[in-house]
Design a protein around this motif. Structure first.
Motif, PDB file in Angstrom:
ATOM      1  N   TYR A   5      -8.134 -64.005 -11.262  1.00 21.05           N
ATOM      2  CA  TYR A   5      -8.187 -64.707  -9.979  1.00 21.05           C
ATOM      3  C   TYR A   5      -8.530 -63.706  -8.877  1.00 21.05           C
ATOM      4  O   TYR A   5      -8.308 -62.511  -9.014  1.00 21.05           O
ATOM      5  N   THR A   6      -9.077 -64.211  -7.780  1.00 16.74           N
ATOM      6  CA  THR A   6      -9.271 -63.415  -6.573  1.00 16.74           C
ATOM      7  C   THR A   6      -8.440 -64.060  -5.470  1.00 16.74           C
ATOM      8  O   THR A   6      -8.567 -65.259  -5.208  1.00 16.74           O
ATOM      9  N   GLY A   7      -7.602 -63.250  -4.839  1.00 15.57           N
ATOM     10  CA  GLY A   7      -6.645 -63.789  -3.887  1.00 15.57           C
ATOM     11  C   GLY A   7      -5.319 -64.034  -4.569  1.00 15.57           C
ATOM     12  O   GLY A   7      -5.252 -64.144  -5.807  1.00 15.57           O
ATOM     13  N   CYS A   8      -4.243 -64.088  -3.784  1.00 14.93           N
ATOM     14  CA  CYS A   8      -2.923 -64.248  -4.394  1.00 14.93           C
ATOM     15  C   CYS A   8      -2.026 -65.092  -3.494  1.00 14.93           C
ATOM     16  O   CYS A   8      -1.834 -64.774  -2.317  1.00 14.93           O
ATOM     17  N   ALA A   9      -1.476 -66.145  -4.069  1.00 17.91           N
ATOM     18  CA  ALA A   9      -0.632 -67.059  -3.314  1.00 17.91           C
ATOM     19  C   ALA A   9       0.759 -66.491  -3.043  1.00 17.91           C
ATOM     20  O   ALA A   9       1.537 -67.105  -2.315  1.00 17.91           O
ATOM     21  N   ALA A  56      -5.964 -54.810   2.437  1.00 16.26           N
ATOM     22  CA  ALA A  56      -6.871 -53.784   2.963  1.00 16.26           C
ATOM     23  C   ALA A  56      -8.274 -53.960   2.404  1.00 16.26           C
ATOM     24  O   ALA A  56      -9.267 -53.828   3.129  1.00 16.26           O
ATOM     25  N   PHE A  57      -8.382 -54.272   1.115  1.00 17.11           N
ATOM     26  CA  PHE A  57      -9.693 -54.490   0.505  1.00 17.11           C
ATOM     27  C   PHE A  57     -10.346 -55.753   1.058  1.00 17.11           C
ATOM     28  O   PHE A  57     -11.563 -55.799   1.258  1.00 17.11           O
ATOM     29  N   GLU A  58      -9.530 -56.773   1.306  1.00 14.68           N
ATOM     30  CA  GLU A  58     -10.060 -58.011   1.877  1.00 14.68           C
ATOM     31  C   GLU A  58     -10.625 -57.751   3.275  1.00 14.68           C
ATOM     32  O   GLU A  58     -11.684 -58.274   3.637  1.00 14.68           O
ATOM     33  N   ALA A  59      -9.922 -56.954   4.059  1.00 19.14           N
ATOM     34  CA  ALA A  59     -10.400 -56.643   5.410  1.00 19.14           C
ATOM     35  C   ALA A  59     -11.723 -55.890   5.355  1.00 19.14           C
ATOM     36  O   ALA A  59     -12.649 -56.162   6.138  1.00 19.14           O
ATOM     37  N   ARG A  60     -11.845 -54.947   4.404  1.00 24.98           N
ATOM     38  CA  ARG A  60     -13.086 -54.184   4.274  1.00 24.98           C
ATOM     39  C   ARG A  60     -14.238 -55.077   3.835  1.00 24.98           C
ATOM     40  O   ARG A  60     -15.394 -54.825   4.169  1.00 24.98           O
ATOM     41  N   ALA A  61     -13.927 -56.131   3.086  1.00 22.95           N
ATOM     42  CA  ALA A  61     -14.960 -57.066   2.626  1.00 22.95           C
ATOM     43  C   ALA A  61     -15.213 -58.179   3.641  1.00 22.95           C
ATOM     44  O   ALA A  61     -15.927 -59.136   3.343  1.00 22.95           O
ATOM     45  N   ARG A  79      -3.942 -65.940   6.738  1.00 23.43           N
ATOM     46  CA  ARG A  79      -4.839 -66.786   5.956  1.00 23.43           C
ATOM     47  C   ARG A  79      -5.005 -66.286   4.529  1.00 23.43           C
ATOM     48  O   ARG A  79      -5.433 -67.039   3.644  1.00 23.43           O
ATOM     49  N   TYR A  80      -4.659 -65.017   4.298  1.00 24.79           N
ATOM     50  CA  TYR A  80      -4.774 -64.470   2.943  1.00 24.79           C
ATOM     51  C   TYR A  80      -3.820 -65.223   2.004  1.00 24.79           C
ATOM     52  O   TYR A  80      -2.659 -65.446   2.315  1.00 24.79           O
ATOM     53  N   GLY A  81      -4.334 -65.614   0.855  1.00 26.26           N
ATOM     54  CA  GLY A  81      -3.534 -66.358  -0.107  1.00 26.26           C
ATOM     55  C   GLY A  81      -3.655 -67.860   0.026  1.00 26.26           C
ATOM     56  O   GLY A  81      -3.075 -68.604  -0.773  1.00 26.26           O
ATOM     57  N   ARG A  82      -4.421 -68.319   1.011  1.00 31.56           N
ATOM     58  CA  ARG A  82      -4.611 -69.763   1.178  1.00 31.56           C
ATOM     59  C   ARG A  82      -5.840 -70.273   0.427  1.00 31.56           C
ATOM     60  O   ARG A  82      -6.031 -71.472   0.292  1.00 31.56           O
ATOM     61  N   SER A  83      -6.686 -69.349  -0.038  1.00 32.89           N
ATOM     62  CA  SER A  83      -7.870 -69.726  -0.803  1.00 32.89           C
ATOM     63  C   SER A  83      -7.979 -68.797  -2.004  1.00 32.89           C
ATOM     64  O   SER A  83      -8.137 -67.586  -1.848  1.00 32.89           O
ATOM     65  N   ILE A  84      -7.865 -69.351  -3.190  1.00 34.03           N
ATOM     66  CA  ILE A  84      -7.852 -68.576  -4.425  1.00 34.03           C
ATOM     67  C   ILE A  84      -9.109 -68.880  -5.229  1.00 34.03           C
ATOM     68  O   ILE A  84      -9.420 -70.047  -5.493  1.00 34.03           O
ATOM     69  N   ARG A  85      -9.826 -67.837  -5.599  1.00 29.58           N
ATOM     70  CA  ARG A  85     -10.978 -68.010  -6.486  1.00 29.58           C
ATOM     71  C   ARG A  85     -10.493 -67.994  -7.927  1.00 29.58           C
ATOM     72  O   ARG A  85      -9.816 -67.058  -8.364  1.00 29.58           O
ATOM     73  N   VAL A  86     -10.838 -69.018  -8.651  1.00 30.61           N
ATOM     74  CA  VAL A  86     -10.451 -69.159 -10.051  1.00 30.61           C
ATOM     75  C   VAL A  86     -11.681 -68.885 -10.910  1.00 30.61           C
ATOM     76  O   VAL A  86     -12.651 -69.645 -10.887  1.00 30.61           O
ATOM     77  N   LYS A  87     -11.649 -67.797 -11.680  1.00 31.22           N
ATOM     78  CA  LYS A  87     -12.808 -67.406 -12.495  1.00 31.22           C
ATOM     79  C   LYS A  87     -12.757 -68.193 -13.810  1.00 31.22           C
ATOM     80  O   LYS A  87     -12.336 -67.679 -14.851  1.00 31.22           O
ATOM     81  N   VAL A  88     -13.209 -69.413 -13.753  1.00 30.99           N
ATOM     82  CA  VAL A  88     -12.987 -70.369 -14.838  1.00 30.99           C
ATOM     83  C   VAL A  88     -13.552 -69.923 -16.186  1.00 30.99           C
ATOM     84  O   VAL A  88     -13.073 -70.354 -17.235  1.00 30.99           O
ATOM     85  N   ASN A  89     -14.559 -69.059 -16.187  1.00 31.10           N
ATOM     86  CA  ASN A  89     -15.179 -68.623 -17.445  1.00 31.10           C
ATOM     87  C   ASN A  89     -14.781 -67.209 -17.839  1.00 31.10           C
ATOM     88  O   ASN A  89     -15.407 -66.603 -18.715  1.00 31.10           O
TER      89      ASN A  89
END
Length: 296
Positions: free
Chosen positions: A29-33, A43-48, A55-65
């Motif tokens: 996953y990307t992001g953490c609830a 810190a990495f999210e801010a750099r990206a 708002r961090y943790g409100r949207s999680i990327r699910v790498k389904v494959n």
């Protein structure tokens, strides 16, 4: 708090890592609830140029494959079965795992591929996957670390708002060790003037040993830009009297010096030595089968 789950495929599962005690990282996953106030991933999210605040943790990327991609990567002739860290940039047992079961699928693939791996989590959901952890540990070295910085309820609730209670994590340590999984406890990160108090350290170490933890280690908070702003804002809300101390302590730097950190680490090591007790042996991987040569 509502969380958006974005189901997005990934092109690669394994990420090469340098300067760490492991060779590759794997994050289903990307992001953490869990939204820990001190999370270094902010810190990495801010750099990206992605949200690192509330708002961090409100949207999680699910790498389904991710498990399918991992299977193909482990099957490559060039794969050398180097060590993989699962959960270096997200908790692999955050709530999304209950639905998507991606971490479970990846553990199964790592086991089939006889690839050694470590996994760090705050999520007791891992107890669901004892069966695949045992299967993997019979094929390659497996180590699980539970992050338990403190058992103090106020500190836990304020700094780790989306996580399970620390004592439930320690119950899970016992379940894993009883199953033969090599499981340790990390007191990380320790917060100066809060969770690094001697009595609190002793309580965590004592309970971790009682749960059967094979290893106990500690690290002290570091504050990179992105994490720093959010943590200090939360500190000002929950412990305003400590804010001036932190601003001075971390002024112009993200990491405390070894002279400041090492005494705390040594105190935890001493507590761990003092509470050592024999424990159930962990599962030892079976050696690879040797291919027999036919006489000509």
């Amino acid at each position: 708090m509502s969380v958006e789950y974005r189901e997005e495929p990934c092109r690669s599962a394994l990420n090469r890592v340098k300067g760490m005690p492991f060779d590759w990282s794997l994050n289903p996953y990307t992001g953490c609830a869990h939204r820990c106030t001190f999370c270094y991933v902010r810190a990495f999210e801010a750099r990206a140029d992605r949200p690192s605040d509330d708002r961090y943790g409100r949207s999680i990327r699910v790498k389904v494959n991710v498990a399918d991609v991992l299977r193909r990567e482990l099957a490559r002739p060039s794969w050398k079965r180097e060590s993989v860290a699962v959960g270096a940039a997200t908790d692999p047992y955050q709530p999304a795992e209950g639905r998507y079961r991606l971490t479970r699928a990846c553990i199964r693939e790592l086991g089939v591929g006889r690839t050694p791996f470590s996994l760090i989590t705050r999520g007791p959901m891992i107890r669901r996957d004892v069966d695949v952890l045992v299967e993997a540990a019979q094929r390659a070295k497996v180590h699980v670390s539970f992050s338990v910085p403190t058992l103090d309820e106020r500190i836990w609730r304020a700094t780790e708002p989306g996580t399970a209670p620390p004592r439930r994590r320690l119950e899970t340590v016992r379940i894993l060790t009883d199953a033969g999984i090599d499981t340790g406890v990390a007191l990380a990160p320790l917060l100066p003037g809060l969770s690094d108090e001697p009595a609190l350290l002793a309580e965590v170490v004592r309970e971790a040993r009682a749960a059967g933890a094979s290893g106990i280690w500690a690290n002290v908070l570091y504050l990179r830009p992105g994490t720093r702003e959010h943590f200090l804002e939360a500190l000002a809300r929950d412990w305003p009297e400590l804010l001036p101390d932190y601003e001075l302590l971390y002024e112009g730097r993200a990491y405390l010096s070894a002279a400041e950190v090492e005494p705390v680490r040594e105190e935890v090591r001493a507590l761990a030595r003092a509470t050592w007790a024999p424990r159930r042996p962990s599962i030892t991987p079976a050696p690879d089968a040797e291919q027999l040569r036919l006489a000509v």
